[in-house]
Design an enzyme around this catalytic site. Structure first.
Site, PDB file in Angstrom:
ATOM      1  CG  ASP A 425      -1.912   0.939   1.249  1.00 51.61           C
ATOM      2  OD1 ASP A 425      -2.381   1.494   0.161  1.00 51.61           O
ATOM      3  OD2 ASP A 425      -2.043   1.680   2.347  1.00 51.61           O
ATOM      4  CG  ASP A 622      -0.800   1.626   7.570  1.00 50.33           C
ATOM      5  OD1 ASP A 622      -1.651   1.295   6.547  1.00 50.33           O
ATOM      6  OD2 ASP A 622      -0.169   2.461   8.004  1.00 50.33           O
ATOM      7  CG  ASP A 626      -4.146  -1.699   3.566  1.00 51.88           C
ATOM      8  OD1 ASP A 626      -4.297  -1.514   2.393  1.00 51.88           O
ATOM      9  OD2 ASP A 626      -3.353  -1.011   4.241  1.00 51.88           O
TER      10      ASP A 626
END
Length: 729
Positions: A425, A622, A626
């Site tokens: 990410d 995080d 996600d």
């Protein structure tokens, strides 16, 4: 009725007594897994069984199954590394005393053997004295082998104790019969039986010490927590036991002291060494409202704190729990060794009988046939096979915890070694995770404060990182608008609600266009090319303006990306951000493959697409958004600073908020699996070479006993080399 899912099952941990080799572990595991609704794994190195059972199943049935297999068991109600260490130390001292007694009684017999090696076959010691020295070694000190063999055979299996008991008994009984019957033309082999038992005890002694070092990571973590805390009660500071600290208690941490529980700083400023949690050596600055954690080391300033989490709820307790579970788990690579150990001892017994019969027929004499059969029994110990995987897992997961990498189980550590593609990410993974509002661009007729006030009203109560950036900017300008009502979030697009008397929406430029609003494409593109995330604000059908938000790249990210590339791991960045901002961050990080505008629900689909191409895919993230992607990946990494949902979905939790931690986890995984493969090779090669040599008469029973003892020690020692691994390697 369907069986309960893995998530619905309860986990019961048992301490196992009496295991001596991999065959013991395999036997216990088989006995437990016969029970309905039970899935068990037995770890020889930790002497534990981790058992998954249907809810409500009583532990007594598990203990009875272990006892039927010939071993003892007790339930571990809660992990207690200190008690485990004391138990291991007491056991080590008992083993040590028995070894030295066996050595003292065997030494004169060893001198007899050395005398015979010179070519002299006359007895140095009278045979009655040899019998007197050998008997306590065989029947008293060696009693453990008979007890273990009896329990194993009674349970329907065979283990190392069976091999040792048969081998040494054959040599002892033959020699005792020759002595008592006065057959002076026959040799006696008291030195062989006593030397084998003494060498096996020496091997077990060295192995126990090495295994204690392998599990030292847990003890080191436990030893970091202070015993007392200076708590403020009734206006006075009192030293109380750390177990008596309650949530809400206010306590003082002086310079150089360790923090007793997880807490929030109320007063004072200092720097805290959190390396035991994160592996990061640089101290972390702490001021009021900052979080501090149990067992971390305060620097030069005094801190007054309020306890938030105590006892088993602290970060330290969670690390200890996860580390204990990981060290007790079983890696898939161990399955081959388990299958081998289950049939190993019966095969060895058959080879020993064949050796006895073959040599008796070929040589025409019983004595050389017996000695060679004894050598086969003694050298073919499956201990090394059983220790090859768990000892490396123990050291590897322990070293990981010391470096701020928490591995859920051994299977996750093994899968991490195979990662070929790592999906990351952007926000909070590659970047600092703290976006800042850089530009406030109102349209004509709208004031900057008006624009920011309405945006803050919509974002108040949201946990999105961009919301925090908007609220911080508003607070910096002295704005504190009331929260909007009827707020509704559109994941990956934006948020809408009733703010300041009218319907308003804040979100991506593309979402505004979908809602029929006209945007200044040139200005938006210019902001995006600078790497900023652009969000637009509308009130009703009127566009109010734009906010340019930037999240700076972590300084360590480019180096971490380069490390992963050098390790053969390709990176793919998936982000919900616009293409221009994504491209800017990817270029700064050194990532060639990226995809922008990916909604949270589509990240998992992207990972499935990569997996369908036959690649082992990892995912590092995080945020709450996600979690689906983390669950879809072969191996998932979550940063401890992220959401609880992401951490729960992850296989590996990274305590340090840095992509370099993911590179470290992959590096350590590869180092651990390399040691496991070396250990398995040594264990298989040792038996593949040793048994034929013993059967052909090229190894004496004494040499076979020494080789058997050293094989286990060599495997454990090879695993201990993992302690040299360092982050960044």
């Amino acid at each position: 009725m369907s069986a309960p899912s893995r998530a619905e099952q309860e986990v019961i941990e048992l301490r196992i007594d009496g295991m001596t080799c991999a065959a013991c572990a395999a036997r216990i595991e088989k006995s437990l897994n016969r029970l309905p609704g039970v899935s068990a794994g037995v770890n020889l190195a930790t002497e534990r069984a981790r058992v998954r059972v249907a809810p409500g199943q009583h532990a007594r049935s598990l203990i009875e199954a272990v006892e039927r297999a010939g071993y003892g068991a007790e339930v571990i109600s809660r992990p207690d590394p200190a008690a485990d260490k004391a138990r291991r130390e007491a056991q080590y001292q008992r083993e040590r005393r028995l070894f030295w007694l066996a050595a003292a009684l065997s030494l004169p017999l060893a001198a007899q053997m050395l005398w015979m090696l010179t070519g002299e076959h006359a007895d140095v010691l009278p045979r009655w004295l040899q019998l007197a020295l050998a008997t306590p070694v065989q029947l008293w000190i060696g009693r453990r082998f008979y007890v273990g063999a009896w329990h194993a055979l009674r349970g329907g299996g065979a283990n190392m104790d069976v091999l040792i008991a048969l081998g040494t008994s054959a040599a002892y009984v033959f020699s005792a019969a020759v002595t008592l019957l006065g057959l002076h033309d026959q040799h006696v082999y008291f030195e062989a039986s006593t030397a084998i038992i003494t060498l096996v005890l020496l091997g077990k002694l060295l192995e126990a010490r090495a295994r204690g070092r392998a599990s030292s990571a847990l003890e080191e973590l436990l030893g970091l927590q202070p015993a007392t805390a200076q708590v403020e009660r009734a206006g006075q500071l009192l030293d109380v036991d750390v177990s008596e600290v309650a949530v809400g208690d206010v306590f003082l941490v002086r310079p150089g002291e360790r923090i007793p529980v997880d807490a929030e700083v109320l007063e004072g400023r200092s720097s805290v060494d959190e390396s035991m949690l994160t592996g990061e050596s640089l101290p972390v600055a702490k001021e009021p409202h900052a979080r501090v954690f149990a067992a971390t080391l305060n620097g030069t300033g005094a801190l007054k704190c309020r306890a938030l989490r105590v006892g088993a709820q602290t970060q330290l307790a969670e690390i200890i729990r996860l580390l204990g579970a990981a060290q007790g788990s079983k890696a898939p690579i161990q399955r081959l060794a388990d299958r081998m150990s289950g049939i190993f001892v019966p095969i060895v017994l058959a080879i020993a009988l064949a050796t006895l019969a073959g040599w008796w027929l070929v040589a025409g004499a019983f004595t050389p046939a017996l000695i060679n059969a004894v050598a086969v029994l003694v050298i073919a110990c499956p201990c090394a096979l059983g220790l090859a995987t768990p000892t490396a897992i123990m050291v590897g997961t322990g070293r990981a915890a010391q470096s701020g990498i928490l591995v859920r189980d051994a299977a996750a550590l093994e899968r991490a070694e195979k990662i070929e593609t790592l999906v990351v990410d952007k926000t909070g993974t590659l970047t600092q995770g703290r976006p800042e509002v850089i530009d406030v661009v109102p349209v004509s007729g709208v004031e900057e404060r008006e624009l920011l006030s309405l945006a803050a009203s919509l974002e108040r109560g949201s946990e999105h990182p961009l919301a925090s950036a908007v609220l911080r900017k508003a607070a910096a300008l002295g704005l504190a608008p009331p929260a909007a009502s009827a707020v509704r979030a559109y994941p990956g697009r934006g948020i809408e609600g009733n703010g300041q008397g009218r319907s308003a929406a804040l979100g991506t430029v593309s979402w505004m266009q979908e809602r029929g609003l006209s945007v200044d494409a040139e200005r938006v593109d210019d902001m995006a090319r600078q790497g900023k995330t652009v969000v637009a604000l509308a009130q009703g059908t009127r566009l109010m303006g734009y906010l340019g938000i930037a999240d700076r790249l972590r300084e360590s990210t480019p180096a971490a990306v380069a490390r992963l590339h050098a390790a053969g791991v390709g990176l793919v960045m998936l982000t919900g951000d616009n293409a221009a901002a994504a491209q800017a961050i990817a270029a700064q990080a050194g990532i060639a493959r990226w995809k922008a505008g990916v909604l949270p629900q589509h990240k998992a689909a992207e990972i499935e697409r990569l997996k369908a191409a036959g690649r082992c895919v990892g995912m590092a993230g995080d945020g709450i958004n996600d979690a689906p992607a983390l669950a879809a990946a072969d191996v998932s990494f979550a940063f401890a600073s992220g959401s609880d949902i992401a951490i729960e979905a992850a296989d590996i939790t990274l305590m340090r908020n840095d992509l370099a931690s993911a590179a470290d986890a992959i590096s350590l995984s590869r180092a651990t699996l390399s040691r496991i493969r070396q250990n398995l090779f040594f264990a298989f090669a040792y038996n593949a070479l040793g048994i034929p040599l013993a059967a052909l008469g090229w190894l004496s029973p004494v040499i076979a006993g020494a080789a058997m003892a050293l094989s286990s020690v060599s495997v454990v020692s090879n695993s201990l080399l993992l302690r040299r691994w360092k982050p960044g390697s």
